[in-house]
Design an enzyme around this catalytic site. Structure first.
Site, short mmCIF file in Angstrom:
data_model
loop_
_atom_site.label_atom_id
_atom_site.label_comp_id
_atom_site.label_asym_id
_atom_site.label_seq_id
_atom_site.Cartn_x
_atom_site.Cartn_y
_atom_site.Cartn_z
CB SER A 155 -1.14 -0.42 1.54
OG SER A 155 -2.19 1.06 1.49
CG ASP A 314 -6.49 -3.82 -3.46
OD1 ASP A 314 -6.86 -2.32 -3.23
OD2 ASP A 314 -4.82 -3.50 -3.41
CG HIS A 347 -5.30 -1.90 0.43
ND1 HIS A 347 -4.48 -1.77 -0.85
CD2 HIS A 347 -4.95 -1.25 1.08
CE1 HIS A 347 -3.68 -1.11 -0.49
NE2 HIS A 347 -3.95 -0.88 1.00
#
Length: 370
Positions: A155, A314, A347
């Site tokens: 991320s 995601d 995610h």
């Protein structure tokens, strides 16, 4: 640090103080700063086996292991890092650091502003990914690391891992960019803005107090985007809580209960001013901006080899966004491997213990010379 077959074992945080001012992307200057960090494994004599683990929005330096007085406080990526694990601390010297502006000990809004003698609070400067990398570079110098064997992150952490290859190309041999993107879409910036407004419009924040309601709402919104539709359907569906009241606005559905719990827990420990700055750093990240939006031109200066990983469900940083990075590197003739992992966890997949995912990271790092 003590280790065992079950993981790293007991770890402790360390603190590094840097007296020299740090010039910021905003044009401001931070008059000296501290970084809290942890290390796992041993740095070899050549200083060539170091891996930097970069954290995401709500992450911190406590990446693996546990504290002697807090055995249940296990690092956020403990399943990935340790003896014999994908990031193997028997081969590598692993560094986790709490970024500037954070709320886990590094200089941030809760720190004392030397100019006033009071906490920085909302006056703490806005920091960017480039600022974090510059600060991390000073820590690397302090630790005797002239070049990272790899920078790794998921991320927002993946964005830092990528930025290292552009900001200090000669100091990174490999970069593992996981569940990341070359910049935020308008939709992602919009999510961040709604979360910020939940905090900024909270009367408690305006009064200089802890905005519990705003933090709760920001976290609840964010958490929705970290999960996949399939995962939410499987975990909650339309299930109602036992004995839930009907025809009102209390917490009736299990998914409502879950989000409220996550919001309450987050608001107990996270700093609102840190949240504002972390989300803004996400918004500002865009290496291609100074090249007229040309990502190929932005990435061409990287000397590192890359592993880029995405996850099928995601939708916050979709596989298509990872493939933009891969395509740019391929067109430049740069060395890149790519994997799209099938996962139901959205995610948050980069944090999960998934056999296929871990096998790919392990196989890649097996080919990295310490």
């Amino acid at each position: 640090m003590s280790s065992s077959n079950n993981g790293i074992g007991i770890v402790k945080a360390e603190r590094a103080r840097f007296e020299a001012p740090l010039a910021l992307a905003s044009g401001g200057t931070l008059p000296g700063f501290e970084l809290v960090y942890e290390t796992y494994g041993k740095l070899n004599a050549a200083g060539s086996n170091a891996i930097l683990v970069c954290h995401a929005l709500s992450g911190h330096h406590h990446v693996a292991g546990h504290y002697a007085d807090e055995p249940k406080n296990v690092g956020w990526w403990d399943n990935m890092i340790g003896p014999g694990r994908p990031i193997d601390t028997e081969r590598f010297f692993v560094v986790g650091v709490n970024n500037l502006g954070g709320c886990h000990g590094s200089t941030g809004p809760a720190s004392i502003n030397p100019a006033t003698g009071k906490a920085w609070g909302a006056d703490f400067p806005v920091v960017t990914v480039t600022d974090w990398v510059n600060a991390q570079a000073r820590l690397a110098d302090r630790l005797g690391v002239s070049q990272w064997a790899a920078t790794v992150g998921g991320s927002l952490g993946g964005m830092q891992a990528l930025q290292w290859t552009l900001q200090f190309p000669e100091r990174v041999r490999h970069a593992l960019v996981i569940a990341a993107a070359p910049n935020l879409t308008a939709e992602n910036i919009a999510f961040n803005e709604v979360a910020r407004q939940a905090i900024l419009t909270d009367p408690e924040y305006k009064a200089g107090r802890r905005p519990v309601t705003g933090l709760r709402l920001a976290r609840m919104l964010g958490h929705i985007t970290y999960l996949s539709d399939d995962q939410m359907a499987e975990k909650f569906g339309r299930k109602r809580r036992p004995n839930a009241a009907s025809f009102g606005f209390g917490v009736e559905f299990e998914v409502e209960s879950y989000l409220n719990y996550q919001g309450d827990k987050f608001a107990e420990w996270f700093d609102a001013d840190t949240y504002l700055r972390m989300t803004r750093a996400l918004d500002y990240f865009d290496p291609a901006a100074e090249y007229g939006g040309d990502l190929q031109a932005a990435l061409v200066r990287a000397q590192a080899k890359f592993l880029v990983v995405s996850f099928s469900t995601d939708w916050r940083f979709s596989p298509e966004r990872s493939r933009e990075i891969v395509d740019a590197l391929v067109h430049n003739g740069q060395n890149v491997a790519y994997a799209e992992i099938k996962s139901v966890h959205g995610h948050d997949s980069f944090l999960m213990q998934d056999a296929h995912y871990h096998a790919i990271v392990r196989a890649y790092l097996d080919g990295v010379s310490p």
